[in-house]
Design an enzyme around this catalytic site. Structure first.
Site, PDB file in Angstrom:
ATOM      1  N   ASP A 377     -47.274  45.028-154.851  1.00 53.27           N
ATOM      2  CA  ASP A 377     -46.106  45.438-154.091  1.00 53.27           C
ATOM      3  C   ASP A 377     -45.081  44.296-154.017  1.00 53.27           C
ATOM      4  OD1 ASP A 377     -44.763  47.251-152.119  1.00 53.27           O
ATOM      5  OD2 ASP A 377     -45.127  45.544-150.791  1.00 53.27           O
ATOM      6  N   GLU A 411     -44.538  45.632-159.150  1.00 51.39           N
ATOM      7  CA  GLU A 411     -43.386  46.402-158.693  1.00 51.39           C
ATOM      8  C   GLU A 411     -42.143  45.512-158.799  1.00 51.39           C
ATOM      9  OE1 GLU A 411     -41.256  48.656-154.953  1.00 51.39           O
ATOM     10  OE2 GLU A 411     -42.610  46.990-154.587  1.00 51.39           O
TER      11      GLU A 411
END
Ligand SMILES: *[C@@H]1O[C@H](CO)[C@@H](O)[C@H](O)[C@H]1NC(C)=O
Length: 607
Positions: A377, A411
């Site tokens: 993330d 990401e």
């Protein structure tokens, strides 16, 4: 000096303590704001550590253990069929420490284990001053169930090719039941959302009871998340692996909770009529780990006499492990991207070696309990060189090379910055060829670098954006992702080449066509055999009336205790439904069960 005077007159006082102070009026502390290009928290703020109330203090709770004096984390280093565990502990007063593995006390902070250890090992640390903290049990990779493929002839390439279903808002227990379907369908794996301890609240946040994005606000790396306990997670992983379905995590390591979302009972907001707000809780069953931030605070600690800074004792992070406070408001400035507090989230100083070690130890724990890899993330907010530091430490922990079936996907939302982030290796902040070369130079093998994927956010509209300087064999792609479901989110422009089921798809048919296209003829495909080896399908839930809660029961307003008049919530629904054939119209969506989507995936996989 004054203390010894006090001690003379009050000999019963056992330890130094300061009376807590509060700022006047509606003032709040504004320490540790970055000046100029500084990104480091000044060393002097190290003194603000140990804010956690001690046993006997008014705000102490059982789950705070002795984090007022002691923090620790364990790191595992594998070598062949054995593993060496090192406990990295810090005691406020440097008390002598002992380490308790499975009930046996030892003075040495390391212990070696082999495959004869077949169950998780309990672990705690004791100080000579009678302080003690219990850490999570240790899992070892050799105890994770073998992966028994349903279709051994399928083109899974030992976990390097296949489709992964992202189960957004699915409790671990439901994923465990769903793995029977995933196994029969031939999906390579299932990705769960952040599994670590995260904030929760009994008070609505912006009128929503426990919104989904709380899962992205870590309190610690204990695998005690909203979706289930460590035991439930381990059980799910083993069941799924036994059915041939690999399990992937969502690793949130750029930041911890948002400023103000912490366990301090005293906050107030001068910009909102001095509104006071209290402590948040966490997903940990039966309590919360201590967590503190510098934001919206006006009181000092009983033990240090100082206000809190960033401190997450159960993850063993202290104030200096975070960047100083800087608003992230430029998407083109590398310094801002790396060190800014993304939407106010306390930003870890990933330049620090000890922070990289802590993150690598967490990732090692994820692999040890049986995960086959993870999404990273907010990877775009960890500068490329820091990712290199984290991955080389992980590689060392795993015994010198990454596991054969391991993958990660970063990401890195490209938006308008594809040159900076991907296409210009000399930009000074590049996740394309620059990161690839840096990983190779740091000693990762070509095969291991190949396992580090970029989540190509240019897909489907601009698929070449995520592969301008690297091979599409290092791309993971998907049509619909959880972040786009947020009302107002435009972080990925799909144009008319894709759509978000719960938001802007004209119909389920339209969505189904895009999901099938992902397997049959994804935009940008040049080499059928090599490109886009990881393809993700989102299986989510409807945002009832736009409310950003989750139908797992924990967004139900019946849990509300404070400011409940404006609470908006979501009723509980079952994620697992064995009768579903996909595209359900209420509660959970389940497109991965659609027979046409499954058939398209199977044909791609040669099963
Ligand atoms: C504990 O040890 C560290 C490192 O040696 C030292 O800097 C610190 O002052 C010590 N703290 C106390 C309370 O003795």
């Amino acid at each position: 000096m004054r203390l010894s005077t006090i001690l003379t007159f009050a000999p019963a006082l056992a330890s130094a303590s300061w009376a807590p102070k509060a700022l006047p009026g509606c003032d709040i502390y504004s320490n540790n704001q970055c000046a100029g290009d500084d990104i480091v928290t000044a060393d002097s703020y190290g003194a603000n550590r140990w804010f956690t109330p001690a046993k006997g203090d008014a705000d102490w709770q059982e789950s705070f253990q002795d984090y007022s004096h002691l923090t620790a984390f364990a790191s595992i280093q594998y070598s062949g069929d054995s593993a060496t565990v090192t406990v990295n502990a810090l005691h406020k007063d440097n008390a002598t420490l002992t380490y308790v593995f499975d009930g046996v006390e030892q003075a040495d902070e390391t212990k070696k284990f082999s495959t004869t250890t077949t169950a998780p090992v309990t672990l705690s640390v004791r100080g000579s001053d009678k302080t003690e903290i219990a850490l999570e049990p240790l899992d070892f990779k050799w105890n994770a169930a073998d992966i028994k493929l349903t279709y051994p002839k399928g083109d899974y390439r030992e976990g390097q090719k296949g489709s992964i279903v992202e189960m957004f808002g699915w409790p671990h227990a439901d994923v465990e039941k769903e793995c029977e379907f995933l196994s029969k369908a031939g999906y390579m794996g299932v990705k769960v959302f952040p599994p670590q301890e995260q904030i929760m609240s009994t008070e609505p946040f912006q009128n929503v009871m426990n919104p989904w994005y709380f899962m992205y606000q870590p309190v610690s790396y204990k695998l005690e998340g909203r979706m289930g306990t460590r035991d439930e997670l381990r059980s799910m992983i083993n069941t799924c692996r036994g059915l041939g379905v690999r399990v992937y995590a969502d690793a949130v390591v750029n930041h911890m909770t948002g400023g103000g979302n912490d366990a301090n009972p005293d906050h107030r907001n001068p910009n909102a009529n001095c509104q006071a707000f209290g402590a948040k809780q966490s997903s940990l069953e039966g309590g919360t780990s201590p967590m503190y931030t510098q934001s919206y605070t006006y009181t000092t600690s009983e033990s240090t006499g100082l206000p809190p800074l960033q401190e997450f004792p159960a993850a063993a992070y202290g104030p200096l492990d975070f960047h100083c406070e800087r608003v992230l408001n430029s998407w083109t400035d590398p310094l801002d991207l790396n060190a800014g507090w993304l939407t106010g989230l306390t930003d870890l100083n990933t330049e620090r070696d000890n922070v990289q070690e802590r993150i690598a130890a967490y990732m090692t724990d994820l692999i040890s309990i049986g995960f086959s890899g993870f999404r990273m993330d907010a990877a775009k907010h960890i500068q490329p060189d820091d990712l290199v530091g984290i991955f080389t430490k992980l590689q060392r922990n795993m015994g010198g090379e990454m596991p054969a079936d391991w993958i990660t996907w970063l990401e890195v939302l490209l938006g308008g910055e594809k040159d900076l982030l991907m296409c210009d290796p000399d930009s000074g902040y590049n996740y394309g060829a620059y990161l690839e070369d840096a990983l190779l130079a740091a000693g990762l093998s070509k095969a291991d670098v190949e396992k580090v994927k970029i989540w190509n956010s240019g897909y489907p509209k601009e698929p070449d954006a995520g592969a301008c300087t690297i091979s599409k064999s290092r791309n993971a792609i998907q049509n619909d992702d959880a972040d786009q479901q947020n009302p107002g989110s435009t972080s990925r422009d799909m144009g008319d080449q894709g759509c978000v089921l719960i938001k802007d798809c004209g119909s389920a048919d339209e969505h189904r066509d895009f999901e099938k296209q992902l397997f049959e003829s994804p935009n940008g495909l040049e080499d059928e055999d090599a490109d886009y080896p990881i393809r993700l399908i989102l299986s989510s839930f409807y945002f009832v009336d736009g409310v950003q809660g989750i139908p797992d029961g924990k967004s139900d307003c019946s849990l509300c205790e404070t400011e409940c008049d404006t609470c908006t919530g979501v009723a509980k629904a079952n994620a697992h439904d064995d009768d579903s054939t996909g595209y359900d119209e209420t509660d959970y969506t389940r497109p991965h069960r659609d027979p046409e989507v499954v058939a398209a995936m199977q044909s791609w996989m040669g099963i």
